[in-house]
Structure formats: C-alpha cells, structure tokens
Design a protein around this motif. Structure first.
Motif, PDB file in Angstrom:
ATOM      1  N   LEU A  56       0.868  -1.188   0.000  1.00  0.00           N
ATOM      2  CA  LEU A  56       0.000   0.000   0.000  1.00  0.00           C
ATOM      3  C   LEU A  56       0.900   1.232   0.000  1.00  0.00           C
ATOM      4  CD1 LEU A  56      -2.644   1.641   0.479  1.00  0.00           C
ATOM      5  CD2 LEU A  56      -2.226   1.356   2.933  1.00  0.00           C
ATOM      6  N   ASN A  57       0.790   2.057  -1.039  1.00  0.00           N
ATOM      7  CA  ASN A  57       1.491   3.341  -1.064  1.00  0.00           C
ATOM      8  C   ASN A  57       0.467   4.418  -0.699  1.00  0.00           C
ATOM      9  OD1 ASN A  57       3.228   5.312  -3.620  1.00  0.00           O
ATOM     10  ND2 ASN A  57       3.468   5.290  -1.427  1.00  0.00           N
ATOM     11  N   PHE A  58       0.755   5.128   0.389  1.00  0.00           N
ATOM     12  CA  PHE A  58      -0.202   6.140   0.849  1.00  0.00           C
ATOM     13  C   PHE A  58       0.536   7.442   1.150  1.00  0.00           C
ATOM     14  CE2 PHE A  58       0.580   6.587   5.432  1.00  0.00           C
ATOM     15  CZ  PHE A  58       1.448   5.534   5.656  1.00  0.00           C
ATOM     16  N   GLY A  59      -0.244   8.510   1.342  1.00  0.00           N
ATOM     17  CA  GLY A  59       0.353   9.812   1.634  1.00  0.00           C
ATOM     18  C   GLY A  59      -0.478  10.908   1.018  1.00  0.00           C
ATOM     19  N   VAL A  60       0.187  12.012   0.672  1.00  0.00           N
ATOM     20  CA  VAL A  60      -0.537  13.174   0.152  1.00  0.00           C
ATOM     21  C   VAL A  60      -0.178  13.412  -1.316  1.00  0.00           C
ATOM     22  CG1 VAL A  60      -0.782  14.211   2.415  1.00  0.00           C
ATOM     23  CG2 VAL A  60       1.221  14.777   1.046  1.00  0.00           C
ATOM     24  N   ALA A  61      -0.935  14.277  -1.960  1.00  0.00           N
ATOM     25  CA  ALA A  61      -0.739  14.547  -3.390  1.00  0.00           C
ATOM     26  C   ALA A  61      -1.259  15.939  -3.713  1.00  0.00           C
ATOM     27  CB  ALA A  61      -1.484  13.502  -4.222  1.00  0.00           C
ATOM     28  N   GLY A  62      -0.814  16.464  -4.852  1.00  0.00           N
ATOM     29  CA  GLY A  62      -1.315  17.732  -5.361  1.00  0.00           C
ATOM     30  C   GLY A  62      -2.360  17.470  -6.438  1.00  0.00           C
ATOM     31  N   ALA A  63      -3.548  18.089  -6.295  1.00  0.00           N
ATOM     32  CA  ALA A  63      -4.630  17.872  -7.274  1.00  0.00           C
ATOM     33  C   ALA A  63      -4.464  18.825  -8.448  1.00  0.00           C
ATOM     34  CB  ALA A  63      -5.985  18.094  -6.629  1.00  0.00           C
ATOM     35  N   GLY A  70     -16.338  23.866 -14.152  1.00  0.00           N
ATOM     36  CA  GLY A  70     -17.430  22.921 -13.884  1.00  0.00           C
ATOM     37  C   GLY A  70     -16.997  21.463 -13.934  1.00  0.00           C
ATOM     38  N   ASP A  71     -15.812  21.170 -14.492  1.00  0.00           N
ATOM     39  CA  ASP A  71     -15.344  19.777 -14.499  1.00  0.00           C
ATOM     40  C   ASP A  71     -15.066  19.336 -13.065  1.00  0.00           C
ATOM     41  OD1 ASP A  71     -15.510  19.635 -17.185  1.00  0.00           O
ATOM     42  OD2 ASP A  71     -13.348  19.654 -17.579  1.00  0.00           O
ATOM     43  N   SER A  72     -15.375  18.078 -12.788  1.00  0.00           N
ATOM     44  CA  SER A  72     -15.177  17.582 -11.427  1.00  0.00           C
ATOM     45  C   SER A  72     -13.745  17.073 -11.254  1.00  0.00           C
ATOM     46  CB  SER A  72     -16.185  16.450 -11.166  1.00  0.00           C
ATOM     47  OG  SER A  72     -15.762  15.677 -10.085  1.00  0.00           O
ATOM     48  N   MET A  73     -13.039  17.668 -10.320  1.00  0.00           N
ATOM     49  CA  MET A  73     -11.670  17.237  -9.999  1.00  0.00           C
ATOM     50  C   MET A  73     -11.547  17.184  -8.478  1.00  0.00           C
ATOM     51  SD  MET A  73      -9.760  16.595 -12.640  1.00  0.00           S
ATOM     52  CE  MET A  73      -8.024  16.864 -12.338  1.00  0.00           C
ATOM     53  N   PRO A  74     -10.559  16.433  -7.957  1.00  0.00           N
ATOM     54  CA  PRO A  74     -10.404  16.375  -6.510  1.00  0.00           C
ATOM     55  C   PRO A  74     -10.106  17.751  -5.925  1.00  0.00           C
ATOM     56  CG  PRO A  74      -8.986  14.762  -7.604  1.00  0.00           C
ATOM     57  CD  PRO A  74      -9.579  15.616  -8.667  1.00  0.00           C
ATOM     58  N   GLU A  75     -10.585  17.947  -4.706  1.00  0.00           N
ATOM     59  CA  GLU A  75     -10.295  19.165  -3.956  1.00  0.00           C
ATOM     60  C   GLU A  75      -9.467  18.810  -2.726  1.00  0.00           C
ATOM     61  OE1 GLU A  75     -14.124  20.860  -3.206  1.00  0.00           O
ATOM     62  OE2 GLU A  75     -14.572  20.983  -5.352  1.00  0.00           O
ATOM     63  N   VAL A  76      -8.993  19.863  -2.042  1.00  0.00           N
ATOM     64  CA  VAL A  76      -8.173  19.639  -0.852  1.00  0.00           C
ATOM     65  C   VAL A  76      -8.920  18.738   0.140  1.00  0.00           C
ATOM     66  CG1 VAL A  76      -7.255  20.818   1.178  1.00  0.00           C
ATOM     67  CG2 VAL A  76      -6.740  21.685  -1.099  1.00  0.00           C
ATOM     68  N   LEU A  77      -8.203  17.746   0.653  1.00  0.00           N
ATOM     69  CA  LEU A  77      -8.655  16.726   1.612  1.00  0.00           C
ATOM     70  C   LEU A  77      -9.532  15.646   0.980  1.00  0.00           C
ATOM     71  CD1 LEU A  77      -9.130  18.694   4.962  1.00  0.00           C
ATOM     72  CD2 LEU A  77      -7.097  17.596   4.018  1.00  0.00           C
ATOM     73  N   LEU A 161      -5.715  12.693 -12.142  1.00  0.00           N
ATOM     74  CA  LEU A 161      -6.361  13.391 -11.033  1.00  0.00           C
ATOM     75  C   LEU A 161      -5.382  14.275 -10.281  1.00  0.00           C
ATOM     76  CD1 LEU A 161      -8.227  10.399  -9.318  1.00  0.00           C
ATOM     77  CD2 LEU A 161      -9.233  12.121 -10.827  1.00  0.00           C
ATOM     78  N   CYS A 162      -4.165  13.748 -10.076  1.00  0.00           N
ATOM     79  CA  CYS A 162      -3.257  14.393  -9.126  1.00  0.00           C
ATOM     80  C   CYS A 162      -1.822  13.964  -9.406  1.00  0.00           C
ATOM     81  CB  CYS A 162      -3.645  14.008  -7.701  1.00  0.00           C
ATOM     82  SG  CYS A 162      -3.635  12.238  -7.373  1.00  0.00           S
ATOM     83  N   LEU A 190      -3.354  22.187  -4.254  1.00  0.00           N
ATOM     84  CA  LEU A 190      -3.686  22.219  -5.682  1.00  0.00           C
ATOM     85  C   LEU A 190      -2.427  22.535  -6.468  1.00  0.00           C
ATOM     86  CD1 LEU A 190      -7.025  24.251  -5.480  1.00  0.00           C
ATOM     87  CD2 LEU A 190      -6.695  21.753  -5.477  1.00  0.00           C
ATOM     88  N   VAL A 191      -2.334  22.024  -7.663  1.00  0.00           N
ATOM     89  CA  VAL A 191      -1.172  22.309  -8.517  1.00  0.00           C
ATOM     90  C   VAL A 191      -1.468  23.614  -9.251  1.00  0.00           C
ATOM     91  CG1 VAL A 191       0.230  21.511 -10.442  1.00  0.00           C
ATOM     92  CG2 VAL A 191      -0.606  19.870  -8.744  1.00  0.00           C
TER      93      VAL A 191
END
Ligand SMILES: O=C(O)c1cccc(C(=O)CC[C@H]2O[C@@H](n3cnc4c(=O)[nH]cnc43)[C@H](O)[C@@H]2O)c1
Length: 224
Positions: A56-63, A70-77, A161-162, A190-191
C-alpha cells in the motif's frame, strides 16, 4: 504480510501512532522522489525472506485544476485511489511540456496499470464505510509542478487526477517483484502557480493515515 510505504515522517507518523505493532503489517519510509523510492524499496524487498502479499502506497498529493470550468476534480482533503501511475517528467522538457523521446528504445516502463482487483477491493472497502473517493490515473514527477500550466499539461496528457513524487517508482518496483500494489492519497494542495495557497499538509497526512489504517485492517484479513 502487507507493506505500507509512505514518503516522509509527516505522512507515516500518524499511521504508526494510531496502530499497535502489528505482525501482519510492516512499514517503509521511501524518501521523497522516484529515485530514492526505487532504491529504498528495492533494497528492502531484496532483503526479505518472504515478499509481502501486497504493497500500500499512501500519503498526500497535489490535485490538478479542473480542465474546464465545472469539471469535477479532486479538492483539498479529497481521497484519491490510483488506477494507473505514469512518470510525468520522463522524456524531453520544453518549458512546461514534457514530450516522450522520439526513439522508443530510450523509453522504459513509464505507464503502469495498478492491480485492478486490489483497486476494486480498496474501492469497496472505502465505499462500505462511506468514504467518498476519486478513482483515476496519478502522475509521478521528480520535480513537483510549480506552475498551473505544467499541471494543466500533465493533467491533459494523462487524464490524471493528481501528482505525487513516488507512486510510479513504487509501481515499477512492485511490478519487477510481482507484488500487487494499491495506492491511495489525500489531496494536500492544488497544482497552481507558486507560491499559491497554503498547503493543508497536516490534515491531509492525518486523513491519509486513517484511510491507510482502514485499508490495511481489511486487506490484511482478506489477503493470504
Ligand atoms: O515544499 C514543497 O514545495 C513541497 C513539494 C512537494 C512535496 C512536499 C512535501 O512536503 C510533501 C511530501 C510528499 O507530498 C507529495 N506531494 C504533495 N503535493 C504534491 C505536489 O503538488 N506535487 C508533487 N508531489 C506532491 C509527494 O509525493 C511528496 O513526497 C513539499
């Protein structure tokens, strides 16, 4: 045995602090970036008498920013589950653009589909406990994107996504060792053009550790 991999102490520590030592899970700090990650993970796996059933690789990322209003993209958290991992800055850089080498022999494996069955299981675990998540391609970069234009380029090129700095290296090493990989990250930023808005590193790391703990608990019971 499962192996949980995170890049930094700030990502790993919340997971360790919320879990008792566990015979079914081991932990590895990969360091930041694809080179350090490939070296540390390969060296770790090569020394084991028995390989983990999964990583399992886990952690944080920049969206990446939405490609169109209007396009759906990941937001902070938001939580993101990887379907593919791509090395985004492998090739020839023209400003914010990165193009593949014209000679195919210069390219290595730079685009990897992650274990679909494990990704499905992880998605089912998250859905079962009501965690909403995005599913899609992730980009790994050696140099974090410092401009919105570079982010837009990488998002559109890979439909991603990120971005992060380790996932594709983990995927490449796992492929070499024949180990299924699942990757799940929480958005810390966010990037966008730097300096941009402040990052939400600590809450994203905490949330990522909670999600990682959940996945490890379920997968440990389900996998051989
Ligand atoms: O201070 C910076 O500019 C900086 C840039 C990238 C990452 C960090 C970290 O402290 C976090 C480590 C970890 O975070 C992942 N990450 C998070 N956001 C991004 C991003 O926008 N682009 C690339 N990587 C990102 C990455 O996997 C790092 O290892 C600080």
């Amino acid at each position: 045995m499962l192996l949980a991999v995170a890049a930094t102490e700030i990502e790993m520590q919340p997971l360790l602090s919320m879990r008792p030592p566990d015979a079914g899970v081991s932990y590895l700090l990969s360091g930041v970036g694809p080179l350090e990650t490939a070296v540390r993970l390969t060296s770790h796996l090569a020394r084991l008498a028995e390989l983990p059933a999964a990583v399992l690789n886990f952690g944080v990322a920049g969206a990446y920013l939405p490609p169109a209003p209007g396009d759906s993209m990941p937001e902070v958290l938001d939580v993101c589950l990887a379907e593919r991992e791509v090395f985004g800055d492998f090739g020839i850089a023209f400003g914010d653009r990165v193009e593949p080498f014209a000679v195919p022999e210069l390219g290595g494996v730079d685009d990897m589909t992650l274990d679909p069955e494990l990704a499905l299981r992880a998605g089912a675990i998250l859905s079962h406990v009501g965690v909403r998540f995005h599913r899609g391609p992730f980009v790994t970069v050696a140099a974090a994107s410092g401009t919105a234009d570079r982010g837009r380029f990488l998002q559109q090129r890979h439909r991603a996504l990120c971005e992060n700095m380790e996932g594709a290296a983990v995927a490449r090493v796992c492929r070499e060792f024949g180990i299924p990989l699942v990757e799940c990250r929480v958005i810390s930023n966010l990037v966008e053009d730097r300096p941009g808005r402040p990052w939400h590193l600590q809450p994203a790391c905490r949330k990522s550790a909670e999600i990682a703990g959940l996945l490890l608990d379920h997968l440990r019971d389900e996998l051989p």
